[in-house]
Write an enzyme that holds these catalytic residues in place. Structure first.
Site, PDB file in Angstrom:
ATOM      1  N   HIS A   1     -38.808 -59.385  14.100  1.00 47.28           N
ATOM      2  CA  HIS A   1     -38.114 -58.256  14.724  1.00 47.28           C
ATOM      3  C   HIS A   1     -37.320 -57.472  13.701  1.00 47.28           C
ATOM      4  O   HIS A   1     -37.185 -57.880  12.547  1.00 47.28           O
ATOM      5  CB  HIS A   1     -37.233 -58.716  15.887  1.00 47.28           C
ATOM      6  CG  HIS A   1     -36.178 -59.724  15.540  1.00 47.28           C
ATOM      7  ND1 HIS A   1     -35.042 -59.411  14.835  1.00 47.28           N
ATOM      8  CD2 HIS A   1     -36.086 -61.046  15.835  1.00 47.28           C
ATOM      9  CE1 HIS A   1     -34.284 -60.479  14.717  1.00 47.28           C
ATOM     10  NE2 HIS A   1     -34.909 -61.506  15.312  1.00 47.28           N
TER      11      HIS A   1
ATOM     12  N   CYS B   1     -35.620 -66.508  13.624  1.00 47.17           N
ATOM     13  CA  CYS B   1     -36.670 -65.484  13.565  1.00 47.17           C
ATOM     14  C   CYS B   1     -36.781 -64.908  12.163  1.00 47.17           C
ATOM     15  O   CYS B   1     -35.987 -65.205  11.278  1.00 47.17           O
ATOM     16  CB  CYS B   1     -36.365 -64.357  14.554  1.00 47.17           C
ATOM     17  SG  CYS B   1     -36.524 -64.840  16.279  1.00 47.17           S
TER      18      CYS B   1
END
Length: 180
Positions: free
Chosen positions: A135, A155
């Site tokens: 992301h 992430c």
């Protein structure tokens, strides 16, 4: 749709800013899950895009959850998992521009988790975790990428303009290998 311009695998970090020379194009109109694949090298803070012939087409700067470059052990450790995964879902994200979910935990991840739990390396009540993906950053916080500031829960994060490029180019099913 016109093709997007991507950077070659030479990544130059110059005093807090990232510089690319654009020479390659990714075909976004006819890409399949096998057209491209990603390689994330945690110790180099890099995410590379390769075509099906193995040619490196782009390198993007990335950050992770913490400075510990070890493999994800359990939920809450803020480590990024290592192994081979696939992009399993994509969506626009209200906080981080775009989100490409990977299929963590997959069978390989579950096996490692269970072995570690059996060996007493993690608590018996630990959970494996999930919701790991690629992301962008919070709005106007691309400086976290320039400064290699690890901030996620495990992430892979890159600048918003870069995550928008890969979001458009890489279909669900694209392979991603994450290694130390």
């Amino acid at each position: 749709m016109k093709p997007l311009v991507y950077a070659p695998c030479l990544l130059a970090i110059l005093i807090g800013s990232t510089s690319f020379r654009s020479t390659h194009y990714l075909n976004t109109e006819h890409a399949t899950k096998n057209t491209y694949y990603l390689l994330v090298i945690k110790t180099k803070y890099e995410m590379k895009v390769f075509d099906s012939t193995g040619e490196c087409l782009a390198t993007y700067p990335v950050v992770f959850g913490n400075k510990d470059m070890g493999d994800k052990m359990m939920q809450g450790d803020r480590r990024t998992p290592e192994g081979t995964f696939k992009i399993c879902f994509k969506r626009k994200h209200e906080k981080w521009s775009r989100f490409l979910l990977i299929d963590y935990p997959n069978a390989e991840s579950v096996a490692k988790f269970n072995q570690r739990k059996a060996a007493g390396l993690i608590p018996s009540d630990a959970q494996i975790g999930g919701s790991i993906g690629i992301h962008g950053t919070w709005p106007n916080e691309d400086y976290a990428i320039d400064g290699l500031q690890n901030w996620t829960e495990g992430c892979i994060s890159t600048k918003n303009r870069y995550v928008e490029e890969i979001f458009d180019a890489l279909p669900v099913g694209t392979r991603i290998t994450i290694r130390k």
